[in-house]
Design an enzyme around this catalytic site. Sequence first.
Site, PDB file in Angstrom:
ATOM      1  N   SER A  73       0.763  -1.250   0.000  1.00 10.74           N
ATOM      2  CA  SER A  73       0.000   0.000   0.000  1.00 10.74           C
ATOM      3  C   SER A  73       0.800   1.311   0.000  1.00 10.74           C
ATOM      4  O   SER A  73       0.212   2.351  -0.286  1.00 10.74           O
ATOM      5  CB  SER A  73      -0.986   0.014   1.166  1.00 10.74           C
ATOM      6  OG  SER A  73      -2.079  -0.828   0.890  1.00 10.74           O
ATOM      7  N   LYS A 130       2.886   5.981   5.598  1.00  7.38           N
ATOM      8  CA  LYS A 130       1.931   5.075   4.949  1.00  7.38           C
ATOM      9  C   LYS A 130       2.380   3.644   5.145  1.00  7.38           C
ATOM     10  O   LYS A 130       3.516   3.289   4.838  1.00  7.38           O
ATOM     11  CB  LYS A 130       1.824   5.373   3.449  1.00  7.38           C
ATOM     12  CG  LYS A 130       0.803   4.464   2.728  1.00  7.38           C
ATOM     13  CD  LYS A 130      -0.612   4.799   3.176  1.00  7.38           C
ATOM     14  CE  LYS A 130      -1.614   3.701   2.773  1.00  7.38           C
ATOM     15  NZ  LYS A 130      -1.608   2.569   3.741  1.00  7.38           N
ATOM     16  N   THR A 131       1.482   2.836   5.665  1.00  8.89           N
ATOM     17  CA  THR A 131       1.754   1.427   5.918  1.00  8.89           C
ATOM     18  C   THR A 131       1.321   0.567   4.729  1.00  8.89           C
ATOM     19  O   THR A 131       0.627   1.029   3.818  1.00  8.89           O
ATOM     20  CB  THR A 131       0.992   0.955   7.158  1.00  8.89           C
ATOM     21  OG1 THR A 131      -0.419   1.082   6.902  1.00  8.89           O
ATOM     22  CG2 THR A 131       1.360   1.768   8.378  1.00  8.89           C
ATOM     23  N   GLY A 132       1.732  -0.694   4.775  1.00 11.61           N
ATOM     24  CA  GLY A 132       1.281  -1.663   3.787  1.00 11.61           C
ATOM     25  C   GLY A 132       1.499  -3.069   4.300  1.00 11.61           C
ATOM     26  O   GLY A 132       2.324  -3.298   5.186  1.00 11.61           O
TER      27      GLY A 132
END
Length: 314
Positions: free
Chosen positions: A90, A254-256
């Site tokens: 992501s 921002k994580t993913g």
Amino acid sequence: MSRRGFLHSALALSSVAAAAACGSPDGPIARGPSTTADSVPGTHLLAAGVDERLREIEDRYAVRLGVVAQSPGTGRVHTYRADERFAICSPFKVYAAAAILRLEAEGSLRLDETLPIDPEDIVVNSPVTSEHQGRVLPIDRLCEAALTRSDNTAGNLMLQRIGGPGAVTAFARSVGDETTRLDRWEPELNEAARGDERDTTTAAGLARGFREVLLGAGLPAPQQRTLLGWMRATTTSDTRIRGGLPPGWTSADKTGGGNHGTVNDAGVVWSPDGQPLLLAILSDSTTGDPDAPLEGAPVAETTAVLVDALFAVP
């Protein structure tokens, strides 16, 4: 898994390295000259100590880490497996949102432009768009959903508006990231199959591009503020980068997550006195199990190690 040799950090304390880190955003991430205990007392030992701590995290959680940490104010940098590939997952949504904001700045779209939410387009992990099926949402709301809730359908609609996954690759190149590539849509891009370079990045590439977009000249100032605002409001980082920050620190990240235990987080964190630290932390499981659980703790612990190391040297 890629070769387990590690990259020594360059904690560049000289004025030359500091200038490089704060110089033209079109240049590569400043790694600084190689340092030794003779040239900069204590620096080499600190670098070795950080790598040892990162290897201990890898061994304890059975993960592989890819790391870049850069302090623009001091020029200090630490890299670890920075050129090894990981599934991007992501964090691509940052580039997609930035591409949209660039189009807005150029007058090619408006953020209040609406896109239909077709029930057939809803994919897994779409907490916002799934509640608006059969209706429309403005682009800015879709970007917000993708960056704050990691809404996958919103991510696909953003990709649709900018021209598909290849547009993310093109945007990455435009901001100096020569390694990130996006080939598929959500959720297939999270497959993270071993040896498959589709939908992958490196910590070095992602850090270079994120530095340009979030701290450099990759976006006009108003659009950069909008992007940072969305990333500051994320709700998915509490057990990752934000879980490793000392009290009083803030973050825009921002994580993913994906198969093979892929857990990523990247962005900018700020000390209580406003000093930025760019972080790109990528991880995946070394067990070979495609259904390995997503562990946020290695990212959080890596964050704590990096913050401590890069801000401990006067």
